[in-house]
Design an enzyme around this catalytic site. Structure first.
Site, PDB file in Angstrom:
ATOM      1  N   ARG A 113     -32.372 -32.899  33.813  1.00  9.51           N
ATOM      2  CA  ARG A 113     -31.922 -32.150  34.999  1.00  9.51           C
ATOM      3  C   ARG A 113     -33.111 -31.436  35.661  1.00  9.51           C
ATOM      4  O   ARG A 113     -33.272 -31.482  36.871  1.00  9.51           O
ATOM      5  CB  ARG A 113     -30.847 -31.135  34.561  1.00  9.51           C
ATOM      6  CG  ARG A 113     -30.365 -30.195  35.643  1.00  9.51           C
ATOM      7  CD  ARG A 113     -29.485 -30.888  36.669  1.00  9.51           C
ATOM      8  NE  ARG A 113     -28.875 -29.945  37.597  1.00  9.51           N
ATOM      9  CZ  ARG A 113     -28.494 -30.260  38.828  1.00  9.51           C
ATOM     10  NH1 ARG A 113     -28.657 -31.493  39.281  1.00  9.51           N
ATOM     11  NH2 ARG A 113     -27.948 -29.364  39.613  1.00  9.51           N
ATOM     12  N   CYS A 163     -12.357 -26.194  36.001  1.00  9.70           N
ATOM     13  CA  CYS A 163     -12.033 -24.818  36.430  1.00  9.70           C
ATOM     14  C   CYS A 163     -10.526 -24.591  36.361  1.00  9.70           C
ATOM     15  O   CYS A 163     -10.027 -24.011  35.406  1.00  9.70           O
ATOM     16  CB  CYS A 163     -12.552 -24.566  37.841  1.00  9.70           C
ATOM     17  SG  CYS A 163     -14.332 -24.427  37.875  1.00  9.70           S
TER      18      CYS A 163
HETATM   19  N1  LIG Z   1     -18.197 -26.001  39.316  1.00  7.61           N
HETATM   20  C1  LIG Z   1     -17.363 -25.164  39.894  1.00  7.61           C
HETATM   21  O1  LIG Z   1     -16.680 -25.488  40.831  1.00  7.61           O
HETATM   22  C2  LIG Z   1     -17.251 -23.744  39.439  1.00  7.61           C
HETATM   23  C3  LIG Z   1     -16.744 -22.800  40.338  1.00  7.61           C
HETATM   24  C4  LIG Z   1     -16.634 -21.491  39.927  1.00  7.61           C
HETATM   25  C5  LIG Z   1     -16.979 -21.148  38.633  1.00  7.61           C
HETATM   26  N2  LIG Z   1     -17.443 -22.088  37.769  1.00  7.61           N
HETATM   27  C6  LIG Z   1     -17.805 -21.658  36.424  1.00  7.61           C
HETATM   28  O2  LIG Z   1     -19.229 -21.564  36.380  1.00  7.61           O
HETATM   29  C7  LIG Z   1     -19.704 -21.940  35.094  1.00  7.61           C
HETATM   30  C8  LIG Z   1     -20.700 -23.087  35.228  1.00  7.61           C
HETATM   31  O3  LIG Z   1     -20.041 -24.215  35.752  1.00  7.61           O
HETATM   32  P1  LIG Z   1     -20.803 -25.457  36.368  1.00  7.61           P
HETATM   33  O4  LIG Z   1     -19.801 -26.288  37.047  1.00  7.61           O
HETATM   34  O5  LIG Z   1     -21.997 -25.003  37.153  1.00  7.61           O
HETATM   35  O6  LIG Z   1     -21.304 -26.170  35.041  1.00  7.61           O
HETATM   36  P2  LIG Z   1     -22.341 -27.382  34.947  1.00  7.61           P
HETATM   37  O7  LIG Z   1     -22.001 -28.117  33.729  1.00  7.61           O
HETATM   38  O8  LIG Z   1     -22.429 -28.096  36.252  1.00  7.61           O
HETATM   39  O9  LIG Z   1     -23.750 -26.668  34.750  1.00  7.61           O
HETATM   40  C9  LIG Z   1     -24.082 -25.933  33.655  1.00  7.61           C
HETATM   41  C10 LIG Z   1     -25.560 -26.136  33.360  1.00  7.61           C
HETATM   42  O10 LIG Z   1     -25.865 -25.272  32.280  1.00  7.61           O
HETATM   43  C11 LIG Z   1     -26.771 -25.944  31.426  1.00  7.61           C
HETATM   44  N3  LIG Z   1     -26.702 -25.304  30.118  1.00  7.61           N
HETATM   45  C12 LIG Z   1     -25.752 -25.433  29.153  1.00  7.61           C
HETATM   46  N4  LIG Z   1     -26.044 -24.639  28.111  1.00  7.61           N
HETATM   47  C13 LIG Z   1     -27.193 -23.997  28.419  1.00  7.61           C
HETATM   48  C14 LIG Z   1     -28.005 -23.055  27.754  1.00  7.61           C
HETATM   49  N5  LIG Z   1     -27.679 -22.601  26.549  1.00  7.61           N
HETATM   50  N6  LIG Z   1     -29.138 -22.624  28.373  1.00  7.61           N
HETATM   51  C15 LIG Z   1     -29.473 -23.079  29.586  1.00  7.61           C
HETATM   52  N7  LIG Z   1     -28.746 -23.977  30.274  1.00  7.61           N
HETATM   53  C16 LIG Z   1     -27.614 -24.428  29.693  1.00  7.61           C
HETATM   54  C17 LIG Z   1     -26.300 -27.387  31.442  1.00  7.61           C
HETATM   55  O11 LIG Z   1     -27.347 -28.247  31.029  1.00  7.61           O
HETATM   56  C18 LIG Z   1     -25.894 -27.542  32.910  1.00  7.61           C
HETATM   57  O12 LIG Z   1     -26.982 -28.040  33.696  1.00  7.61           O
HETATM   58  C19 LIG Z   1     -18.462 -22.276  34.270  1.00  7.61           C
HETATM   59  O13 LIG Z   1     -18.036 -21.129  33.606  1.00  7.61           O
HETATM   60  C20 LIG Z   1     -17.436 -22.632  35.328  1.00  7.61           C
HETATM   61  O14 LIG Z   1     -16.116 -22.410  34.890  1.00  7.61           O
HETATM   62  C21 LIG Z   1     -17.602 -23.370  38.154  1.00  7.61           C
END
Ligand SMILES: NC(=O)c1ccc[n+]([C@@H]2O[C@H](COP(=O)([O-])OP(=O)(O)OC[C@H]3O[C@@H](n4cnc5c(N)ncnc54)[C@H](O)[C@@H]3O)[C@@H](O)[C@H]2O)c1
Length: 429
Positions: free
Chosen positions: A38, A270
């Site tokens: 990534r 979500c």
């Molecule tokens: N995608 C959405 O629409 C959305 C909207 C609102 C809230 N959220 C919330 O936001 C949070 C993130 O969601 P997302 O969709 O961005 O997830 P995602 O999977 O797209 O991204 C998460 C990133 O975090 C990285 N990661 C995982 N563990 C890690 C660590 N220990 N250290 C560093 N990086 C790490 C992963 O490699 C990944 O690139 C979740 O709690 C989700 O519920 C998501």
């Protein structure tokens, strides 16, 4: 905190990257992710989630760590040393559920450990991941304290600011969505709020406590889940009564306070997941949620239901079911977005395969390799040159609006519309 903010965003996914990009317009930002691939793609200006376009990402990327150079911009790294000079850490890692639908806080614990290792006196750690009320202070802060050896609200502070972005939505981008903020003390709340206010055009709402901000986010998504479950139940009832659900909703929607929800599949990470976080916390405290879990059960049943409805429609048209060929349009969890995590289109496909139908799935957005890896299913990025016994529209990608579906359908075949968007179909949810 008079000093200039130096921000580290931990987790550069759908939430973290757009946020890091936005902050980088005004602050030095290091985006940190454990996924090396990534980081490498982001460093070439490519975002495979398609949330940030190359022409927006490339100009903001810096070649060297902006903390040292004292310049604004985004530097992406998987090296923990690159975030040690930050004074604000924003954690945007996933919060999934396990196979029993229980919250899996592992990524949050791990990210907190990472931040705990580099935390300095006076730093603020802001969580954005969706959680249940209490998770930040009860689960994450103890990890920060343990790993850093520092004391919460004396040596370091915390905040919670839930994300509300809607992947694939190019209109409601992060800076245009009002953001709820909070801090571990009233003073830190003000600082966290001012930080977000400096980049969020739509403004902010400073919640009184972290728990209130956490609860606000999880009920936003739970409310949506329950509302969709209600119309899904209506769809099941009206299908039995042979009444067109969409026409009923259109008529009822003329009342000023009728809420405009549509039946459909609720997937993704979500809306289909967050209610379990709230339910778990309720159960831990001796309350067994009824409506929240009923909504989840109903929405989770829709994939199988859609499959059975299509098969019924085919039987009514006297089509042979065994080995019939079905073209399924869409596999991502929602329209105009490549995200296939927890997609309920897979339930539809598996439901159809249970009836011995042969399903070909066309999705111009999904990455076939990812779908193969996640679900063992084959996806094509172009419609094969053959005719099908049935076509089912499962996801409302823009590309599907102008398709001439009859061209791909055998004489007497069935078109089923899960999303209720096609002008012409034999049946819809
Ligand atoms: N995608 C959405 O629409 C959305 C909207 C609102 C809230 N959220 C919330 O936001 C949070 C993130 O969601 P997302 O969709 O961005 O997830 P995602 O999977 O797209 O991204 C998460 C990133 O975090 C990285 N990661 C995982 N563990 C890690 C660590 N220990 N250290 C560093 N990086 C790490 C992963 O490699 C990944 O690139 C979740 O709690 C989700 O519920 C998501």
């Amino acid at each position: 905190m008079e000093k200039q903010f130096k921000i580290a965003v931990i987790g550069l996914g759908y939430v973290g990257l757009p946020l890091g990009r936005l902050f980088a317009t005004q602050y030095p930002v290091v985006g940190f992710d454990i996924n090396q691939n990534r980081i490498e793609e982001l460093n070439t200006g490519v975002d495979s989630t398609l949330e940030v376009e190359p022409e927006v990402l490339k100009p903001i990327l810096t070649q060297e760590n902006p903390f040292q150079a004292d310049q604004n911009g985004l530097y992406c790294s998987y090296d923990i040393n690159d975030i040690k000079d930050a004074n604000v850490y924003i954690i945007t890692v996933p919060t999934p559920v396990d196979k029993h639908n229980r919250p899996d806080l592992t990524p949050l614990y791990k990210a907190s450990e990472t931040v705990g290792k580099v935390l300095s006196k006076g730093d603020i750690v802001i969580y954005e991941s969706t959680v249940y009320p209490g998770a930040t202070e009860e689960e994450c802060i103890p990890v920060l304290e343990k790993v850093s050896g520092m004391k919460f609200n004396e040596d370091f502070f915390a905040g919670y600011s839930p994300e509300r972005i809607n992947p694939g939505d190019k209109e409601h981008t992060v800076e245009k969505i009002l953001k709820v903020t909070s801090g571990s003390t009233p003073e830190i709340g003000e600082i966290v709020d001012s930080l977000y206010r400096s980049v969020i055009i739509a403004g902010t709402h400073l919640a009184p406590t972290i728990k209130i901000a956490e609860a606000a986010k999880v009920i936003e998504n739970s409310q949506r889940d329950i509302n969709i479950a209600f119309v899904n139940e209506l769809a099941k009832i009206f299908n039995l009564l042979e009444i067109d659900t969409h026409a009923v909703l259109k008529a009822a929607g003329t009342k000023w306070n009728f809420l405009p929800f549509k039946p459909g599949l609720v997937g993704g990470h979500c809306i289909g997941v967050d209610p379990y976080y709230l339910a778990q916390k309720a159960q831990e405290n001796g309350y067994h949620p009824e409506i929240i879990l009923a909504g989840r059960r109903l929405n989770d049943s829709m994939g199988q239901y859609v499959a059975s409805q299509l098969v019924k429609t085919m039987i009514k048209k006297k089509l042979t079911i065994n080995d019939a060929k079905v073209l399924n349009l869409g596999i991502t969890f929602k329209e105009n977005c490549p995200d296939v995590r927890n997609t309920k289109a897979v339930d539809v496909i598996r439901g159809l395969e249970d009836y011995a139908l042969q399903v070909t799935t066309f999705d111009p957005w999904a990455d076939p390799a990812e779908v193969k890896h996640e679900y063992g299913l084959t996806v094509v990025n172009e419609i094969p040159d053959e005719k099908f016994d049935a076509i089912i529209l499962t996801v409302a990608h823009n590309e599907f609006m102008n398709l001439d579906l009859r061209k791909h359908l055998k004489e007497g075949g069935v078109i089923y519309d899960v999303k209720g968007i096609l002008e012409e179909c034999d049946s819809r949810l």
